[in-house]
Design a protein around this motif. Structure first.
Motif, mmCIF file in Angstrom:
data_model
loop_
_atom_site.group_PDB
_atom_site.id
_atom_site.type_symbol
_atom_site.label_atom_id
_atom_site.label_comp_id
_atom_site.label_asym_id
_atom_site.label_seq_id
_atom_site.Cartn_x
_atom_site.Cartn_y
_atom_site.Cartn_z
ATOM 1 N N VAL A 8 0.883 -1.163 0.000
ATOM 2 C CA VAL A 8 0.000 0.000 0.000
ATOM 3 C C VAL A 8 0.916 1.206 0.000
ATOM 4 N N ARG A 9 0.788 2.048 -1.022
ATOM 5 C CA ARG A 9 1.680 3.205 -1.104
ATOM 6 C C ARG A 9 0.972 4.370 -1.792
ATOM 7 N N THR A 10 1.531 5.533 -1.574
ATOM 8 C CA THR A 10 1.003 6.755 -2.175
ATOM 9 C C THR A 10 1.818 7.076 -3.420
ATOM 10 N N ALA A 11 1.121 7.486 -4.475
ATOM 11 C CA ALA A 11 1.809 7.812 -5.722
ATOM 12 C C ALA A 11 1.227 9.085 -6.326
ATOM 13 N N LEU A 59 -15.375 12.578 -11.184
ATOM 14 C CA LEU A 59 -15.840 12.942 -12.523
ATOM 15 C C LEU A 59 -14.764 12.589 -13.549
ATOM 16 N N PRO A 60 -15.105 12.590 -14.844
ATOM 17 C CA PRO A 60 -14.093 12.244 -15.864
ATOM 18 C C PRO A 60 -12.918 13.203 -15.924
ATOM 19 N N ARG A 61 -13.062 14.422 -15.429
ATOM 20 C CA ARG A 61 -11.954 15.388 -15.454
ATOM 21 C C ARG A 61 -10.842 14.908 -14.530
ATOM 22 N N THR A 62 -9.607 14.913 -15.023
ATOM 23 C CA THR A 62 -8.478 14.492 -14.191
ATOM 24 C C THR A 62 -7.568 15.676 -13.899
ATOM 25 N N VAL A 63 -6.946 15.619 -12.739
ATOM 26 C CA VAL A 63 -5.967 16.611 -12.313
ATOM 27 C C VAL A 63 -4.787 15.856 -11.717
ATOM 28 N N GLN A 64 -3.666 16.531 -11.598
ATOM 29 C CA GLN A 64 -2.502 15.897 -10.982
ATOM 30 C C GLN A 64 -2.708 15.864 -9.475
ATOM 31 N N GLY A 65 -2.532 14.701 -8.877
ATOM 32 C CA GLY A 65 -2.730 14.581 -7.441
ATOM 33 C C GLY A 65 -2.099 13.312 -6.909
ATOM 34 N N GLN A 66 -2.450 12.983 -5.668
ATOM 35 C CA GLN A 66 -1.934 11.792 -5.023
ATOM 36 C C GLN A 66 -3.035 10.736 -4.943
ATOM 37 N N ARG A 120 -8.610 19.123 1.585
ATOM 38 C CA ARG A 120 -8.089 18.693 2.894
ATOM 39 C C ARG A 120 -6.884 17.777 2.683
ATOM 40 N N PRO A 121 -5.759 18.284 2.169
ATOM 41 C CA PRO A 121 -4.615 17.410 1.889
ATOM 42 C C PRO A 121 -4.013 16.791 3.151
ATOM 43 N N GLY A 122 -4.081 17.484 4.272
ATOM 44 C CA GLY A 122 -3.554 16.924 5.518
ATOM 45 C C GLY A 122 -4.337 15.695 5.954
ATOM 46 N N LEU A 170 -9.178 6.088 -3.223
ATOM 47 C CA LEU A 170 -8.703 7.043 -2.227
ATOM 48 C C LEU A 170 -7.686 7.972 -2.881
ATOM 49 N N THR A 171 -8.113 9.203 -3.167
ATOM 50 C CA THR A 171 -7.225 10.210 -3.745
ATOM 51 C C THR A 171 -7.380 11.510 -2.965
ATOM 52 N N ASP A 172 -6.457 12.424 -3.189
ATOM 53 C CA ASP A 172 -6.570 13.704 -2.493
ATOM 54 C C ASP A 172 -7.552 14.650 -3.184
ATOM 55 N N HIS A 173 -8.198 14.206 -4.264
ATOM 56 C CA HIS A 173 -9.207 15.007 -4.955
ATOM 57 C C HIS A 173 -10.560 14.310 -4.987
ATOM 58 N N ASN A 174 -10.779 13.314 -4.131
ATOM 59 C CA ASN A 174 -12.100 12.685 -4.112
ATOM 60 C C ASN A 174 -12.991 13.410 -3.109
ATOM 61 N N ALA A 175 -14.204 12.916 -2.915
ATOM 62 C CA ALA A 175 -15.188 13.607 -2.079
ATOM 63 C C ALA A 175 -14.802 13.632 -0.603
#
Length: 192
Positions: A117-120, A129-136, A170-172, A160-165
């Motif tokens: 299990v790792r963060t990338a 949504l179909p729109r993508t952004v750079q994130g973790q 809330r990146p922290g 589980l991403t830093d841009h989901n609901a």
């Protein structure tokens, strides 16, 4: 009675210093983070829509059209189930393994089936949504082969991403949740 949660000078303990497995009952499935405001707001809007459908069903039933009232009540029931399912979406952990709950399907892996299990850093969907952004993203890699070998297989769907609901703006909170899930994985794989 002092209300320390209302003051700015309350004790700001480091959340990373808390133990990764703070729960006494490890056999119970639990999400190691709270649902985010976007997820709760979306579910609340769906429940509001379900209440309008139930009122419509009642009005239609008083008008004497029982099949139409039944259809409205059935649609309201489906919307309520969808709202509750949206609140359960995410990653859940227990002593038994790791569970990835989606809207339509759930995948449960025993700890010996999890290779890593790792963060990338990668393109992630913005609020699903179909729109993508750079994130973790938190990647859960399945183990390949028999006997729980640590050879890496394919990754599960990224929920589980830093841009989901749960973690948008809330990146922290995303970092803490990823650390806790990684700690559950490390400790549970070490105990087997």
């Amino acid at each position: 009675m002092p209300l320390t949660f209302l003051t700015a000078d309350r004790d700001q303990a480091d959340p990373a210093a808390e133990p990764a497995l703070p729960f006494e009952e490890r056999n119970q499935w639990r999400r190691p983070y709270r649902p985010g405001p976007w997820r709760v707001a979306g579910s609340a809007l769906l429940l509001l829509m379900a209440s309008y459908l139930l009122i419509s069903a009642m009005i239609i039933a008083f008008a004497g059209e029982l099949p139409g009232a039944g259809a409205c009540a059935g649609a309201a029931g489906a919307v309520i189930v969808l709202a509750l399912r949206l609140l359960r979406v995410g990653v859940w952990v227990s002593a038994h393994g790791l569970r990835q709950v989606g809207v339509l399907r759930t995948v449960t892996l025993r700890w010996h089936q999890v290779a890593a299990v790792r963060t990338a850093q990668q393109p992630v969907r913005w609020l699903g949504l179909p729109r993508t952004v750079q994130g973790q993203a938190l990647l859960i890699i399945r183990a390949t082969g028999g006997g729980g070998s640590a050879a890496e297989g394919r990754a599960l769907r990224t929920l589980l991403t830093d841009h989901n609901a749960d973690f948008l703006t809330r990146p922290g909170a995303f970092d803490r949740a990823a650390d806790v899930i990684e700690a559950w994985t490390a400790e549970s794989r070490g105990n087997r």
